[in-house]
Every structure is written in structure tokens, then in C-alpha cells.
Design an enzyme around this catalytic site. Sequence first.
Site, PDB file in Angstrom:
ATOM      1  N   ARG A   1      41.803  38.654  40.617  1.00 39.90           N
ATOM      2  CA  ARG A   1      41.753  38.802  39.161  1.00 39.90           C
ATOM      3  C   ARG A   1      42.886  38.078  38.434  1.00 39.90           C
ATOM      4  O   ARG A   1      43.314  38.522  37.357  1.00 39.90           O
ATOM      5  CB  ARG A   1      41.814  40.279  38.749  1.00 39.90           C
ATOM      6  CG  ARG A   1      40.587  41.044  39.127  1.00 39.90           C
ATOM      7  CD  ARG A   1      39.598  41.068  37.973  1.00 39.90           C
ATOM      8  NE  ARG A   1      38.507  41.942  38.345  1.00 39.90           N
ATOM      9  CZ  ARG A   1      38.052  42.933  37.627  1.00 39.90           C
ATOM     10  NH1 ARG A   1      38.547  43.166  36.435  1.00 39.90           N
ATOM     11  NH2 ARG A   1      37.073  43.679  38.059  1.00 39.90           N
TER      12      ARG A   1
ATOM     13  N   ARG B   1      38.062  34.276  25.297  1.00 37.78           N
ATOM     14  CA  ARG B   1      36.959  35.210  25.472  1.00 37.78           C
ATOM     15  C   ARG B   1      36.583  35.941  24.173  1.00 37.78           C
ATOM     16  O   ARG B   1      35.567  36.615  24.114  1.00 37.78           O
ATOM     17  CB  ARG B   1      37.329  36.272  26.517  1.00 37.78           C
ATOM     18  CG  ARG B   1      36.847  36.051  27.941  1.00 37.78           C
ATOM     19  CD  ARG B   1      35.357  36.266  28.145  1.00 37.78           C
ATOM     20  NE  ARG B   1      34.797  37.477  27.578  1.00 37.78           N
ATOM     21  CZ  ARG B   1      34.902  38.687  28.104  1.00 37.78           C
ATOM     22  NH1 ARG B   1      35.527  38.878  29.221  1.00 37.78           N
ATOM     23  NH2 ARG B   1      34.357  39.732  27.506  1.00 37.78           N
TER      24      ARG B   1
ATOM     25  N   TYR C   1      26.520  50.369  42.808  1.00 30.48           N
ATOM     26  CA  TYR C   1      26.242  50.269  41.368  1.00 30.48           C
ATOM     27  C   TYR C   1      24.753  50.359  41.077  1.00 30.48           C
ATOM     28  O   TYR C   1      24.334  50.984  40.108  1.00 30.48           O
ATOM     29  CB  TYR C   1      26.772  48.945  40.820  1.00 30.48           C
ATOM     30  CG  TYR C   1      28.276  48.903  40.692  1.00 30.48           C
ATOM     31  CD1 TYR C   1      28.936  49.787  39.848  1.00 30.48           C
ATOM     32  CD2 TYR C   1      29.031  47.983  41.401  1.00 30.48           C
ATOM     33  CE1 TYR C   1      30.309  49.753  39.726  1.00 30.48           C
ATOM     34  CE2 TYR C   1      30.407  47.938  41.284  1.00 30.48           C
ATOM     35  CZ  TYR C   1      31.045  48.826  40.449  1.00 30.48           C
ATOM     36  OH  TYR C   1      32.404  48.801  40.329  1.00 30.48           O
TER      37      TYR C   1
ATOM     38  N   ASP D   1      31.520  37.125  38.263  1.00 32.64           N
ATOM     39  CA  ASP D   1      31.566  38.548  38.552  1.00 32.64           C
ATOM     40  C   ASP D   1      30.569  38.859  39.654  1.00 32.64           C
ATOM     41  O   ASP D   1      29.612  38.114  39.861  1.00 32.64           O
ATOM     42  CB  ASP D   1      31.261  39.390  37.312  1.00 32.64           C
ATOM     43  CG  ASP D   1      31.654  40.844  37.543  1.00 32.64           C
ATOM     44  OD1 ASP D   1      32.839  41.185  37.362  1.00 32.64           O
ATOM     45  OD2 ASP D   1      30.781  41.629  37.961  1.00 32.64           O
TER      46      ASP D   1
ATOM     47  N   ARG E   1      42.208  39.280  31.952  1.00 30.60           N
ATOM     48  CA  ARG E   1      42.828  39.833  30.747  1.00 30.60           C
ATOM     49  C   ARG E   1      44.341  39.852  30.724  1.00 30.60           C
ATOM     50  O   ARG E   1      44.938  40.054  29.669  1.00 30.60           O
ATOM     51  CB  ARG E   1      42.314  41.267  30.519  1.00 30.60           C
ATOM     52  CG  ARG E   1      40.963  41.292  29.858  1.00 30.60           C
ATOM     53  CD  ARG E   1      40.427  42.697  29.794  1.00 30.60           C
ATOM     54  NE  ARG E   1      40.127  43.171  31.135  1.00 30.60           N
ATOM     55  CZ  ARG E   1      39.729  44.401  31.431  1.00 30.60           C
ATOM     56  NH1 ARG E   1      39.617  45.302  30.468  1.00 30.60           N
ATOM     57  NH2 ARG E   1      39.458  44.743  32.659  1.00 30.60           N
TER      58      ARG E   1
HETATM   59  O1  CP3 Z   1      39.640  37.976  41.797  1.00 35.46           O
HETATM   60  C1  CP3 Z   1      38.617  37.827  41.122  1.00 35.46           C
HETATM   61  O2  CP3 Z   1      38.635  37.447  39.947  1.00 35.46           O
HETATM   62  C2  CP3 Z   1      37.328  38.053  41.868  1.00 35.46           C
HETATM   63  C3  CP3 Z   1      36.147  38.304  41.157  1.00 35.46           C
HETATM   64  C4  CP3 Z   1      35.801  39.661  40.624  1.00 35.46           C
HETATM   65  C5  CP3 Z   1      35.759  39.983  39.262  1.00 35.46           C
HETATM   66  N1  CP3 Z   1      35.284  41.247  39.138  1.00 35.46           N
HETATM   67  C6  CP3 Z   1      36.141  39.064  38.223  1.00 35.46           C
HETATM   68  C7  CP3 Z   1      36.253  39.536  36.849  1.00 35.46           C
HETATM   69  C8  CP3 Z   1      35.391  40.792  41.333  1.00 35.46           C
HETATM   70  C9  CP3 Z   1      35.316  40.994  42.819  1.00 35.46           C
HETATM   71  C10 CP3 Z   1      35.054  41.787  40.378  1.00 35.46           C
HETATM   72  C11 CP3 Z   1      34.568  43.111  40.751  1.00 35.46           C
HETATM   73  C12 CP3 Z   1      34.134  44.004  39.709  1.00 35.46           C
HETATM   74  N2  CP3 Z   1      33.622  43.670  38.494  1.00 35.46           N
HETATM   75  C13 CP3 Z   1      34.150  45.401  39.815  1.00 35.46           C
HETATM   76  C14 CP3 Z   1      34.479  46.180  41.057  1.00 35.46           C
HETATM   77  C15 CP3 Z   1      35.783  46.832  41.084  1.00 35.46           C
HETATM   78  C16 CP3 Z   1      36.919  45.951  41.467  1.00 35.46           C
HETATM   79  O3  CP3 Z   1      37.831  45.839  40.616  1.00 35.46           O
HETATM   80  O4  CP3 Z   1      36.928  45.417  42.564  1.00 35.46           O
HETATM   81  C17 CP3 Z   1      33.741  45.909  38.577  1.00 35.46           C
HETATM   82  C18 CP3 Z   1      33.667  47.359  38.168  1.00 35.46           C
HETATM   83  C19 CP3 Z   1      33.391  44.806  37.766  1.00 35.46           C
HETATM   84  C20 CP3 Z   1      32.828  44.867  36.418  1.00 35.46           C
HETATM   85  C21 CP3 Z   1      33.572  44.214  35.341  1.00 35.46           C
HETATM   86  N3  CP3 Z   1      34.106  42.953  35.429  1.00 35.46           N
HETATM   87  C22 CP3 Z   1      33.805  44.702  34.018  1.00 35.46           C
HETATM   88  C23 CP3 Z   1      33.360  46.019  33.489  1.00 35.46           C
HETATM   89  C24 CP3 Z   1      34.505  43.701  33.327  1.00 35.46           C
HETATM   90  C25 CP3 Z   1      35.007  43.740  31.895  1.00 35.46           C
HETATM   91  C26 CP3 Z   1      34.002  43.241  30.926  1.00 35.46           C
HETATM   92  C27 CP3 Z   1      34.600  42.466  29.804  1.00 35.46           C
HETATM   93  O5  CP3 Z   1      33.917  42.390  28.761  1.00 35.46           O
HETATM   94  O6  CP3 Z   1      35.695  41.902  29.934  1.00 35.46           O
HETATM   95  C28 CP3 Z   1      34.681  42.642  34.229  1.00 35.46           C
HETATM   96  C29 CP3 Z   1      35.363  41.410  33.871  1.00 35.46           C
HETATM   97  C30 CP3 Z   1      35.911  40.551  34.923  1.00 35.46           C
HETATM   98  N4  CP3 Z   1      35.497  40.458  36.201  1.00 35.46           N
HETATM   99  C31 CP3 Z   1      36.951  39.623  34.705  1.00 35.46           C
HETATM  100  C32 CP3 Z   1      37.179  38.992  35.919  1.00 35.46           C
HETATM  101  C33 CP3 Z   1      38.186  37.929  36.215  1.00 35.46           C
HETATM  102  C34 CP3 Z   1      37.620  39.301  33.392  1.00 35.46           C
HETATM  103  C35 CP3 Z   1      38.379  40.284  32.677  1.00 35.46           C
HETATM  104  C36 CP3 Z   1      39.348  41.164  33.438  1.00 35.46           C
HETATM  105  O7  CP3 Z   1      40.502  40.744  33.666  1.00 35.46           O
HETATM  106  O8  CP3 Z   1      38.954  42.287  33.770  1.00 35.46           O
END
Ligand code: CP3
Length: 372
Positions: free
Chosen positions: A38, A51, A167, A87, A42
Amino acid sequence: MRLLSETHPLVTGVTSDAPLVRALRGDRPERVPVWFMRQAGRSLPEYRALRQETRMLDACLDPALASEITLQPVRRHGVDAAVFFSDIVVPLLLAGVEVDLVAGKGPVFAHPVRTAADVEHCRATYTPERLREALEPVREAVRLTVAELGETPLVGFAGAPFTLAAYLVEGGPSREHLRARTLMQSEPEVWHDLLEWVADLSAVFLEAQVEAGASAVQLFDSWAGSLSVNDYREYVAPASARALSLVRQLGFHHPGWHGYADVALQVPVIHFAVGSGHLLEALAELGPDAVGVDWRIPLDEASERLGSEMPLQGNLDPALLGAPDEALEAHLADVLTRGQHAPAHILNLGHGVPPETDPAVLTRIVELAHAF
Ligand code: CP3
């Protein structure tokens, strides 16, 4: 083995000896490779600015935007890998499943998948073929990114079948994934069909990222930690292996060392699960090139349990990112020292970067680790 294209960075040699890729071959490069799960996201003000007007899943499918977001942390922190901005639900979405990502909540599915009929419908409708045809925005985003990254490898990823199924069955996030685990026990055949279906979608998603230029992949099993070892082995591991099967067939030739003839290598794979101390051996049995370790178990102990033969990734505690400098630096030194017990070590967090993290702290960790 199916060879990657001639322009792939592992084939041209641009990334095949990058510190991350070397560490995944069990080697110890001059400096420990560092990246953060990640890291794109954010915690970065430049990400939040980009974004502002775009929904998460729309951003994932906009190649120029997804590529720019992937590159941001590489420019800022000097990390040794980019992780593709996308994602785990993207392959489901592209196969046609109705899903949204709700900020502060998680993935929400319009139709939970709970019965034999639900699973049958999904398998017949949201097929790997349909996903393949819709993957062009992902391939394009990867190509744009790799063209900018040069010698820094891109890590592609997919969600592991259990995490996605947790999920899908629930219809959204849950704490202990009870519905999914109940289905697993009460209707093992339905469960098996469900996991096989999601595994095939994750496999196609991984394959597309690698074919378009990713130099390694990570399978994220965010929720596997909620399973017992026996259930993991019986009901989950075969599907995770299936999700990796397509990338496991992709390879490239690498010049041999010390005058030996060149060798055919597979595209490296990292397998990571949160809260998985009890599953370490089971994760390693899938034959990844490295196992990602969360912060709950020290790397030297993890290494010893795996016969001191498995490269490890991890395992800074994300909680320390908000702690005073001295505490963080002591923790970092401890992780790096324990990481030396493994044949190779890739520094990372034990889970994703928390959104409230001060990005300067991440840059500092990269500098300190590279100087270690
Ligand atoms: O390292 C990585 O970036 C790997 C990719 C990855 C993301 N999400 C990128 C992401 C992975 C493996 C996930 C998993 C994921 N996505 C989960 C599982 C729990 C976990 O943390 O392992 C969940 C619950 C999600 C769902 C999700 N993703 C939500 C609800 C959101 C927020 C929606 C929004 O409007 O921003 C995300 C966003 C997301 N997924 C981001 C990234 C890089 C961007 C924003 C952030 O930093 O959260």
C-alpha cells in the site's frame, strides 16, 4: 515453460538483476531491497490530490492515472519496487461482478454468493475468458508504468481465493469470515467450486500483469489468518496454488553465473497472509520464492521454522510508523538483523501502510535500510 516476450524487462535484463529480483532468487544484493504494501495510496498527498474526483475503481481502470499513482511512491521514497495500483476486486469487476469499494467500509457486492445456484451462476457468467477480454486497461497501465520505471521492478498482485471468497460469501467485509467458513464446512463441494472460480480469475489477472511487464507478483491472502492450519491446507491451499499456476508457467532465460550456461527461471512469486504465524509452513508448501511475514512473528524464528531456506519479506509493525524516531529506528534495526537469518530478506511492513502515515517516515526507513 512459456517464455515472456522479448521486450519484457526480465528478458532484456533491465530488471532481472534488480535487488528485489535477486533477493527473490535467494541472493543477498549489496543493499536490502525495500518496498511497502500500500505504498501507493492515501498516505501520499499527491495521491489524495489525484484521486479527489475519481472513484477508486474508476481510477484503477484509467491507465494513465493508475500508472501515475503507481509511480508516485517510487519517485518520492526511492523504494526498490513499485506495486501496481489496483485492487483485489478488480478481476471480479472486469469479469462482470457487481462490486464497489466503499471508503471506510470495504468491498460491497450487490449479490452475495452463498448457495450452489449462486456459485453455478458465477462460474457460468463471470468467466476467465470474459475477464481476459476486459483486461486491456490493466495491461495498458502496466505497460505505461514499466516504461517509466526503468530498472525498478513492478510487482503485480492478486487477492488469494480465500480472501476474495470471504468477501463474496459475506457480500462485504466481516470480522471473522464466519459465513465463508461455515460454507466451507457445510458444503465443501460448493466451496470448492467457488474457490476454483475465483482462483481462475486471480490467475488470469496475475498473468496479464506479468505478460505486460511486471517482474514479480504477490498473492495477498489478507484473511487466511482466520483459518486453522488443517482447514487452510484442505480447503484453501489448492485454490491458492491454482491462482499461481498461470504465472508459474511463465519464464525467461538468465545468463548463467561463472561461465555456466544460461538458466531458465520462473517469474518470482511472493506469498503473503496476515496473522499467519501458524500457517507459515503451509504457505511455504505452495513453493513461492518468498513468504511475506506479518509483524506478529520475528523473522529469525520464521526463517528457522522454514528450514532457513526460504527468502522472507517483512515485517515492520505498521504501528511503529507513528511512534517516536528512536522506537522506530530500534525496531527497524531489529527487523533487519533478524532478517539476516533468512537466505534473503526483502524489507516491507507486516501489512499495508496505514493511510494516516507521515510519508517522510517511509522515506527515512528506505534511507536507513539502504545504509544498514
Ligand atoms: O500493496 C498494495 O497496494 C497491494 C494491493 C492492494 C490494495 N488493496 C490496493 C489499494 C490489496 C492487496 C488490497 C486489499 C484490499 N482492498 C482489502 C483487504 C484488506 C487488506 O488490507 O489486505 C480491502 C478491504 C480492500 C478494499 C479497499 N481498497 C477499500 C475499501 C479501499 C478504499 C476505497 C477508496 O475510495 O479509497 C481500497 C483502496 C485501495 N486499495 C488503495 C490501494 C493502494 C488506495 C487507497 C488506500 O490507501 O487505501
